[in-house]
Design an enzyme around this catalytic site. Structure first.
Site, PDB file in Angstrom:
ATOM      1  N   ASN A 184      36.246  32.455  28.474  1.00  0.00           N
ATOM      2  CA  ASN A 184      36.355  32.454  29.940  1.00  0.00           C
ATOM      3  C   ASN A 184      35.872  33.775  30.497  1.00  0.00           C
ATOM      4  OD1 ASN A 184      38.596  34.053  31.596  1.00  0.00           O
ATOM      5  ND2 ASN A 184      39.375  33.776  29.502  1.00  0.00           N
TER       6      ASN A 184
ATOM      7  N   ASN B 264      36.624  40.761  31.807  1.00  0.00           N
ATOM      8  CA  ASN B 264      35.825  40.127  32.864  1.00  0.00           C
ATOM      9  C   ASN B 264      35.788  40.870  34.197  1.00  0.00           C
ATOM     10  OD1 ASN B 264      35.213  37.967  31.094  1.00  0.00           O
ATOM     11  ND2 ASN B 264      37.264  37.140  31.456  1.00  0.00           N
ATOM     12  N   THR B 265      36.425  42.040  34.257  1.00  0.00           N
ATOM     13  CA  THR B 265      36.298  42.898  35.431  1.00  0.00           C
ATOM     14  C   THR B 265      35.569  44.148  34.947  1.00  0.00           C
ATOM     15  OG1 THR B 265      38.302  42.049  36.472  1.00  0.00           O
ATOM     16  CG2 THR B 265      37.597  44.244  37.161  1.00  0.00           C
TER      17      THR B 265
ATOM     18  N   PHE C 283      39.531  37.410  37.380  1.00  0.00           N
ATOM     19  CA  PHE C 283      40.696  37.589  38.268  1.00  0.00           C
ATOM     20  C   PHE C 283      40.524  36.859  39.601  1.00  0.00           C
ATOM     21  CE2 PHE C 283      41.960  42.053  36.413  1.00  0.00           C
ATOM     22  CZ  PHE C 283      42.315  41.446  35.233  1.00  0.00           C
TER      23      PHE C 283
ATOM     24  N   SER D 183      41.417  42.864  30.385  1.00  0.00           N
ATOM     25  CA  SER D 183      40.530  41.726  30.604  1.00  0.00           C
ATOM     26  C   SER D 183      39.079  42.192  30.475  1.00  0.00           C
ATOM     27  CB  SER D 183      40.754  41.141  31.999  1.00  0.00           C
ATOM     28  OG  SER D 183      39.664  40.295  32.305  1.00  0.00           O
TER      29      SER D 183
ATOM     30  N   LYS E 266      49.443  45.144  28.516  1.00  0.00           N
ATOM     31  CA  LYS E 266      48.713  44.128  27.746  1.00  0.00           C
ATOM     32  C   LYS E 266      47.411  44.732  27.231  1.00  0.00           C
ATOM     33  CE  LYS E 266      47.257  39.314  27.819  1.00  0.00           C
ATOM     34  NZ  LYS E 266      47.365  38.036  28.498  1.00  0.00           N
TER      35      LYS E 266
ATOM     36  N   ASN F  57      45.097  40.272  24.524  1.00  0.00           N
ATOM     37  CA  ASN F  57      44.255  39.531  25.476  1.00  0.00           C
ATOM     38  C   ASN F  57      43.128  38.838  24.697  1.00  0.00           C
ATOM     39  OD1 ASN F  57      42.983  38.761  27.967  1.00  0.00           O
ATOM     40  ND2 ASN F  57      43.917  40.558  28.909  1.00  0.00           N
TER      41      ASN F  57
HETATM   42  C1  LIG Z   1      41.011  30.635  31.156  1.00  0.00           C
HETATM   43  C2  LIG Z   1      41.818  31.846  30.792  1.00  0.00           C
HETATM   44  C3  LIG Z   1      42.211  32.737  31.794  1.00  0.00           C
HETATM   45  C4  LIG Z   1      42.956  33.863  31.465  1.00  0.00           C
HETATM   46  N1  LIG Z   1      43.363  34.709  32.467  1.00  0.00           N
HETATM   47  C5  LIG Z   1      44.117  35.796  32.157  1.00  0.00           C
HETATM   48  C6  LIG Z   1      44.581  36.662  33.182  1.00  0.00           C
HETATM   49  O1  LIG Z   1      44.340  36.447  34.369  1.00  0.00           O
HETATM   50  N2  LIG Z   1      45.301  37.739  32.814  1.00  0.00           N
HETATM   51  C7  LIG Z   1      45.627  38.015  31.499  1.00  0.00           C
HETATM   52  O2  LIG Z   1      46.305  38.996  31.226  1.00  0.00           O
HETATM   53  N3  LIG Z   1      45.213  37.186  30.519  1.00  0.00           N
HETATM   54  C8  LIG Z   1      44.475  36.106  30.813  1.00  0.00           C
HETATM   55  N4  LIG Z   1      44.060  35.277  29.813  1.00  0.00           N
HETATM   56  C9  LIG Z   1      44.379  35.626  28.406  1.00  0.00           C
HETATM   57  C10 LIG Z   1      45.609  34.904  27.874  1.00  0.00           C
HETATM   58  O3  LIG Z   1      46.763  35.231  28.605  1.00  0.00           O
HETATM   59  C11 LIG Z   1      45.832  35.246  26.387  1.00  0.00           C
HETATM   60  O4  LIG Z   1      46.137  36.614  26.264  1.00  0.00           O
HETATM   61  C12 LIG Z   1      44.610  34.962  25.514  1.00  0.00           C
HETATM   62  O5  LIG Z   1      43.959  33.780  25.940  1.00  0.00           O
HETATM   63  C13 LIG Z   1      44.976  34.794  24.030  1.00  0.00           C
HETATM   64  O6  LIG Z   1      45.911  33.750  23.852  1.00  0.00           O
HETATM   65  P1  LIG Z   1      45.507  32.237  23.455  1.00  0.00           P
HETATM   66  O7  LIG Z   1      44.637  32.327  22.234  1.00  0.00           O
HETATM   67  O8  LIG Z   1      46.832  31.548  23.219  1.00  0.00           O
HETATM   68  O9  LIG Z   1      44.788  31.669  24.614  1.00  0.00           O
HETATM   69  C14 LIG Z   1      43.311  34.135  30.105  1.00  0.00           C
HETATM   70  C15 LIG Z   1      42.911  33.230  29.115  1.00  0.00           C
HETATM   71  C16 LIG Z   1      42.179  32.104  29.431  1.00  0.00           C
HETATM   72  C17 LIG Z   1      41.768  31.167  28.331  1.00  0.00           C
END
Ligand SMILES: Cc1cc2nc3c(=O)[nH]c(=O)nc-3n(C[C@H](O)[C@H](O)[C@H](O)COP(=O)(O)O)c2cc1C
Length: 347
Positions: A115, A180-181, A119, A178, A222, A251
């Site tokens: 992804n 993505n920023t 934000f 993140s 995080k 993350n």
């Molecule tokens: C579509 C998507 C959006 C996410 N948005 C955020 C976010 O806004 N802030 C954040 O701290 N992590 C965000 N994450 C990261 C997740 O909270 C998590 O740390 C990461 O995906 C690893 O866990 P997972 O393998 O269970 O998905 C996002 C993940 C995905 C897939």
């Protein structure tokens, strides 16, 4: 049933659209007071699952990771899937639309997602309105900065979010990880990170001292799975120095090793989550727990798709776990499966 019937249909549709469709359905059920239709199937309540971590009492140790309910739209409805806690956000002070669509990709062969949302959210004050209602579970508030805010002024953005959310969330997460920023991850460097966390700790003390009804809220950081050992050792020192309450590891990753999906998917920009991040995330948890002598609580997240994956993170040193991508691939029954396995281990 989810993997056999529901997932194949959902996976025919664009991931972001599915997210909105699911939210509309859950909102509809919530309005009619019908979440009990699924609550009785998914919730597992047992005193033995309760856990106290950084001064908060969790019903069970399985949480929903940040990014799923970014704008705090459905935290109560989602808690009826059996989560012990829900993390909303990442929220920024001002609304922002995020990156252009399409910005979520399914890597089915790897049970993963990429992804680059960036934000997208309507701003912290919009979320506050909804957070005023009674919460069924512990709510974490994950905070960030607007894309247009330069890193030199980032602290202001985090403070705006912190102040706005303070009366409405149970713990805070400072998101500097993140991918993505642009430039955000530079805030993970020792000096800017120490300055940011000290400022938030100071604000925490100030607010709690000014309001007799409030006490200080746990603050967690995080981190990315892409940090080196030296950077992780710095993180341990920063937690000690700033006296924040814990770490969320991890993350999404910018790494792309060992993927089976086609190259055009693998090369999409953004953060990779799901199974491919599992081992690295567990390694980070184990490193932090061992090198710090388990000096602070850790929330383990990254690639949890089964009860065994969750137990592995807890045994590596996590106190709680969270999931996102596993929830998409395995469906809501995963939460109960994890809690059942934990109960079987305890009893
Ligand atoms: C579509 C998507 C959006 C996410 N948005 C955020 C976010 O806004 N802030 C954040 O701290 N992590 C965000 N994450 C990261 C997740 O909270 C998590 O740390 C990461 O995906 C690893 O866990 P997972 O393998 O269970 O998905 C996002 C993940 C995905 C897939």
């Amino acid at each position: 049933m989810y993997k056999l019937l529901i997932r194949p249909i959902l996976f025919l549709i664009d991931p972001e659209k599915v997210h909105h469709i699911t939210f509309s359905l859950l909102r509809f059920l919530g309005r009619l007071g019908l979440t009990s239709l699924y609550k009785s199937t998914f919730v597992l309540e047992d005193k033995a699952l309760e856990k106290e971590v950084f001064g908060l009492k969790f019903k069970n140790p399985v949480g929903l990771a940040a990014g799923f309910d970014k704008e705090a739209n459905l935290f109560n409805e989602l808690s009826d899937f059996g989560f012990g806690f829900i993390e909303i956000g990442t929220l920024t002070p001002k609304p922002q639309s995020g990156n252009p669509k399409k910005r979520i990709f399914r890597l089915k062969a790897d049970q993963a997602l990429i992804n680059r949302m960036g934000f997208n959210n309507k701003g912290v004050f919009d979320a506050v309105d909804r957070l005023k209602k009674k919460h069924k579970v512990i709510i974490g508030g994950n905070i960030g900065k607007n894309k247009v805010t330069p890193n030199s002024e980032a602290i202001k953005d985090y403070l705006i979010c912190f102040d706005a959310l303070f009366p409405h969330v149970d713990y805070f997460v400072v998101n500097v990880s993140s991918p993505n920023t642009p430039g955000l991850r530079e805030l993970q460097d020792k000096e800017p990170l120490t300055a940011l966390l000290k400022e938030l700790k100071h604000e925490n003390t100030k607010i709690a001292a000014a309001h007799p009804d409030f006490s200080e809220k746990p603050i967690l950081l995080k981190i990315a799975p892409d940090l080196s050992d030296a950077q992780l050792l710095d993180i341990i020192k920063i937690v000690e120095n700033t006296k924040i309450d814990g770490i969320i590891a991890t993350n999404t990753t910018i790494a792309r090793e060992g993927l089976k999906s086609s190259l055009f998917l693998v090369e999409e920009k953004g953060g990779l989550s799901g199974k491919p991040v599992k081992d690295r995330s567990t390694e980070v948890i184990r490193f932090l727990a061992e090198k710090s002598n388990k000096a602070f609580p850790i929330i383990g997240v990254g690639g949890i798709h089964s009860a065994e994956d969750a137990i592995e993170k807890l045994e590596a040193g996590a106190d709680l776990v969270q999931l996102y991508t596993g929830f998409i691939y395995e469906g809501p029954a995963l939460i109960k499966r994890i809690n059942k396995a934990l109960l079987a281990k305890i009893k």
